[in-house]
Write a protein that holds these residues in place. Structure first.
Motif, PDB file in Angstrom:
ATOM      1  N   CYS A   3       4.466  -2.527  17.131  1.00  0.00           N
ATOM      2  CA  CYS A   3       4.051  -2.104  15.787  1.00  0.00           C
ATOM      3  C   CYS A   3       2.698  -1.389  15.796  1.00  0.00           C
ATOM      4  N   ALA A   4       2.108  -1.218  16.980  1.00  0.00           N
ATOM      5  CA  ALA A   4       0.753  -0.670  17.062  1.00  0.00           C
ATOM      6  C   ALA A   4       0.645   0.717  16.439  1.00  0.00           C
ATOM      7  N   CYS A   5       1.710   1.499  16.526  1.00  0.00           N
ATOM      8  CA  CYS A   5       1.682   2.860  15.982  1.00  0.00           C
ATOM      9  C   CYS A   5       2.266   2.932  14.575  1.00  0.00           C
ATOM     10  N   ASN A   6       2.527   1.768  13.994  1.00  0.00           N
ATOM     11  CA  ASN A   6       3.059   1.740  12.638  1.00  0.00           C
ATOM     12  C   ASN A   6       1.892   1.715  11.644  1.00  0.00           C
ATOM     13  N   PRO A   7       1.702   2.766  10.843  1.00  0.00           N
ATOM     14  CA  PRO A   7       0.550   2.803   9.934  1.00  0.00           C
ATOM     15  C   PRO A   7       0.647   1.745   8.846  1.00  0.00           C
ATOM     16  N   VAL A   8      -0.512   1.253   8.419  1.00  0.00           N
ATOM     17  CA  VAL A   8      -0.589   0.208   7.397  1.00  0.00           C
ATOM     18  C   VAL A   8      -1.455   0.712   6.246  1.00  0.00           C
ATOM     19  N   ARG A   9      -1.007   0.440   5.026  1.00  0.00           N
ATOM     20  CA  ARG A   9      -1.782   0.783   3.833  1.00  0.00           C
ATOM     21  C   ARG A   9      -2.297  -0.494   3.184  1.00  0.00           C
ATOM     22  N   TYR A  10      -3.527  -0.429   2.679  1.00  0.00           N
ATOM     23  CA  TYR A  10      -4.150  -1.586   2.043  1.00  0.00           C
ATOM     24  C   TYR A  10      -4.030  -1.468   0.523  1.00  0.00           C
ATOM     25  N   PHE A  11      -3.888  -2.615  -0.147  1.00  0.00           N
ATOM     26  CA  PHE A  11      -3.817  -2.581  -1.606  1.00  0.00           C
ATOM     27  C   PHE A  11      -4.412  -3.856  -2.190  1.00  0.00           C
ATOM     28  N   VAL A  12      -4.747  -3.785  -3.473  1.00  0.00           N
ATOM     29  CA  VAL A  12      -5.221  -4.934  -4.241  1.00  0.00           C
ATOM     30  C   VAL A  12      -4.513  -4.914  -5.587  1.00  0.00           C
ATOM     31  N   ALA A  41       3.778  -2.741   6.781  1.00  0.00           N
ATOM     32  CA  ALA A  41       3.449  -1.380   6.367  1.00  0.00           C
ATOM     33  C   ALA A  41       2.459  -1.363   5.215  1.00  0.00           C
ATOM     34  N   ALA A  42       2.327  -2.498   4.514  1.00  0.00           N
ATOM     35  CA  ALA A  42       1.371  -2.599   3.407  1.00  0.00           C
ATOM     36  C   ALA A  42       0.907  -4.048   3.310  1.00  0.00           C
ATOM     37  N   VAL A  43      -0.405  -4.244   3.217  1.00  0.00           N
ATOM     38  CA  VAL A  43      -0.957  -5.593   3.138  1.00  0.00           C
ATOM     39  C   VAL A  43      -2.043  -5.618   2.068  1.00  0.00           C
ATOM     40  N   GLY A  44      -2.076  -6.702   1.291  1.00  0.00           N
ATOM     41  CA  GLY A  44      -3.070  -6.768   0.229  1.00  0.00           C
ATOM     42  C   GLY A  44      -3.228  -8.167  -0.327  1.00  0.00           C
ATOM     43  N   LEU A  45      -3.815  -8.244  -1.505  1.00  0.00           N
ATOM     44  CA  LEU A  45      -4.097  -9.516  -2.149  1.00  0.00           C
ATOM     45  C   LEU A  45      -4.108  -9.329  -3.654  1.00  0.00           C
ATOM     46  N   ASN A  87      14.362  -0.148 -14.402  1.00  0.00           N
ATOM     47  CA  ASN A  87      14.960  -0.438 -13.096  1.00  0.00           C
ATOM     48  C   ASN A  87      14.369   0.401 -11.969  1.00  0.00           C
ATOM     49  N   THR A  88      13.725   1.502 -12.306  1.00  0.00           N
ATOM     50  CA  THR A  88      13.179   2.386 -11.269  1.00  0.00           C
ATOM     51  C   THR A  88      11.700   2.123 -10.988  1.00  0.00           C
ATOM     52  N   LYS A  89      11.066   1.247 -11.762  1.00  0.00           N
ATOM     53  CA  LYS A  89       9.625   1.032 -11.592  1.00  0.00           C
ATOM     54  C   LYS A  89       9.307   0.428 -10.229  1.00  0.00           C
ATOM     55  N   LEU A  90      10.131  -0.517  -9.784  1.00  0.00           N
ATOM     56  CA  LEU A  90       9.898  -1.117  -8.471  1.00  0.00           C
ATOM     57  C   LEU A  90      10.091  -0.093  -7.357  1.00  0.00           C
ATOM     58  N   ILE A  91      10.953   0.876  -7.578  1.00  0.00           N
ATOM     59  CA  ILE A  91      11.120   1.959  -6.601  1.00  0.00           C
ATOM     60  C   ILE A  91       9.857   2.813  -6.561  1.00  0.00           C
ATOM     61  N   ASP A  92       9.285   3.083  -7.745  1.00  0.00           N
ATOM     62  CA  ASP A  92       8.029   3.849  -7.799  1.00  0.00           C
ATOM     63  C   ASP A  92       6.921   3.133  -7.033  1.00  0.00           C
ATOM     64  N   ILE A  93       6.881   1.814  -7.156  1.00  0.00           N
ATOM     65  CA  ILE A  93       5.841   1.035  -6.480  1.00  0.00           C
ATOM     66  C   ILE A  93       6.038   1.077  -4.968  1.00  0.00           C
ATOM     67  N   GLN A  94       7.278   0.967  -4.508  1.00  0.00           N
ATOM     68  CA  GLN A  94       7.553   1.041  -3.073  1.00  0.00           C
ATOM     69  C   GLN A  94       7.212   2.425  -2.526  1.00  0.00           C
ATOM     70  N   PHE A 146       4.911   4.328  -3.758  1.00  0.00           N
ATOM     71  CA  PHE A 146       3.447   4.381  -3.768  1.00  0.00           C
ATOM     72  C   PHE A 146       2.872   3.739  -2.508  1.00  0.00           C
ATOM     73  N   LEU A 147       3.483   2.632  -2.082  1.00  0.00           N
ATOM     74  CA  LEU A 147       3.034   1.928  -0.877  1.00  0.00           C
ATOM     75  C   LEU A 147       3.615   2.528   0.400  1.00  0.00           C
ATOM     76  N   LYS A 148       4.479   3.538   0.261  1.00  0.00           N
ATOM     77  CA  LYS A 148       5.072   4.236   1.405  1.00  0.00           C
ATOM     78  C   LYS A 148       5.849   3.289   2.316  1.00  0.00           C
ATOM     79  N   VAL A 149       6.654   2.442   1.720  1.00  0.00           N
ATOM     80  CA  VAL A 149       7.505   1.536   2.489  1.00  0.00           C
ATOM     81  C   VAL A 149       8.960   1.878   2.198  1.00  0.00           C
ATOM     82  N   PRO A 150       9.875   1.509   3.094  1.00  0.00           N
ATOM     83  CA  PRO A 150      11.298   1.781   2.831  1.00  0.00           C
ATOM     84  C   PRO A 150      11.757   1.100   1.545  1.00  0.00           C
ATOM     85  N   ARG A 151      12.610   1.755   0.820  1.00  0.00           N
ATOM     86  CA  ARG A 151      13.100   1.191  -0.443  1.00  0.00           C
ATOM     87  C   ARG A 151      14.027   0.006  -0.187  1.00  0.00           C
TER      88      ARG A 151
END
Length: 284
Positions: free
Chosen positions: A92-101, A165-169, A226-233, A235-240
């Motif tokens: 996973c070393a080359c897998n980019p990670v995005r931070y969120f709050v 792919a995304a980590v936060g708190l 129903n599409t809002k959770l897709i918008d959030i995914q 935004f975080l650039k993760v697979p739907r």
């Protein structure tokens, strides 16, 4: 022969010429031998020098760089490659990670929203980390805690076996089950000022984070859109993924059944731009 004056000279020449040729040949052989000797010695010295340094050669191992991620140039500052201290990311070393709050106020549905995020195999949201006082006691403990979270060294139930792919708190959430049976009596006199204060606080937060990549999520959107959770995914650039939550809503029924002095609230909000709150349906 005795009468020829040149015969003696011929004899002398015939005898001396071979001696000169022998001397020259010896000199040539001697010089050639010296040159060969010097060359052989130089080769030996080079070999000895090479073997002498062989034990001290430090050959650096250059790791293969990660391939360029398929992202837009403006997204590069938001992409990170954490190097945890407690384990190796390995594949996973080359897998980019995005931070969120997740910035939230009390009783806004953020707990349910976070369980939806954690239902995704590549998202880790670690809850209200700073509800523990010692973690927010000073700037050093805050930074230390954030470093552990964003460096993927914070192990919790939100940690994933898949490549993160995304980590936060989550920040500022206090919730108790006792509220499920509690029907508050709202101070109608302070209701309008309190609503204005919330609006001002929200506006200040949006102004403060306007230069930071963010998305605004309303509880109503998550419940009904129903599409809002897709918008959030996205935004975080993760697979739907189809996200679900095991959290149970503790307040059920219409909002009018949740407030003791509902009539007073209606009279206060009627005719103001907050009147739409009276008709909002928050049921899931």
């Amino acid at each position: 022969m005795a009468g020829n004056p040149f015969s003696f000279i011929k004899d002398i020449i015939a005898i001396k010429t071979p001696k000169k040729s022998t001397l020259v040949l010896r000199m040539i052989v001697f010089v050639f031998t010296m040159v060969c000797g010097v060359y052989i010695c130089s080769i030996c010295l080079k070999q000895i020098s090479t073997h002498g340094r062989a034990g001290f050669l430090d050959v650096p191992v250059i790791q293969k760089p990660c391939p360029e991620p398929q992202i837009e140039p403006w997204e590069i500052p938001y992409v990170h490659y954490p190097i945890p201290k407690t384990y190796s990311r390995a594949e996973c070393a080359c897998n980019p990670v995005r931070y969120f709050v997740i910035l939230s106020i009390q009783r806004s549905g953020s707990g349910w929203f976070e369980t939806l995020l954690n239902n995704h195999t590549n998202i880790s949201s670690n809850g209200e980390i700073f509800s523990v006082k010692v973690r927010r006691s000073n700037i050093s403990t805050i930074v230390e805690t954030l470093d552990k979270i964003y460096n993927l060294d914070w192990l919790s139930s939100a940690s994933k076996n898949e490549c993160t792919a995304a980590v936060g708190l989550k920040w500022m959430l206090n919730q108790a089950e006792i509220l499920a049976n509690y029907k508050p009596m709202i101070n109608a006199t302070l209701l309008i000022p309190n609503l204005k204060q919330v609006e001002e606080t929200t506006a200040k937060a949006l102004e403060y984070f306007k230069s930071t990549q963010h998305i605004i999520v309303y509880y109503e959107d998550v419940v009904k859109n129903n599409t809002k959770l897709i918008d959030i995914q996205d935004f975080l650039k993760v697979p739907r993924r189809q996200l679900t939550s095991r959290q149970v809503k503790i307040h059920k029924g219409s909002i009018s059944s949740q407030i003791t002095n509902w009539d007073d609230v209606q009279k206060t909000l009627k005719g103001t731009h907050y009147e739409s709150f009276l008709h909002a349906d928050y049921r899931k």
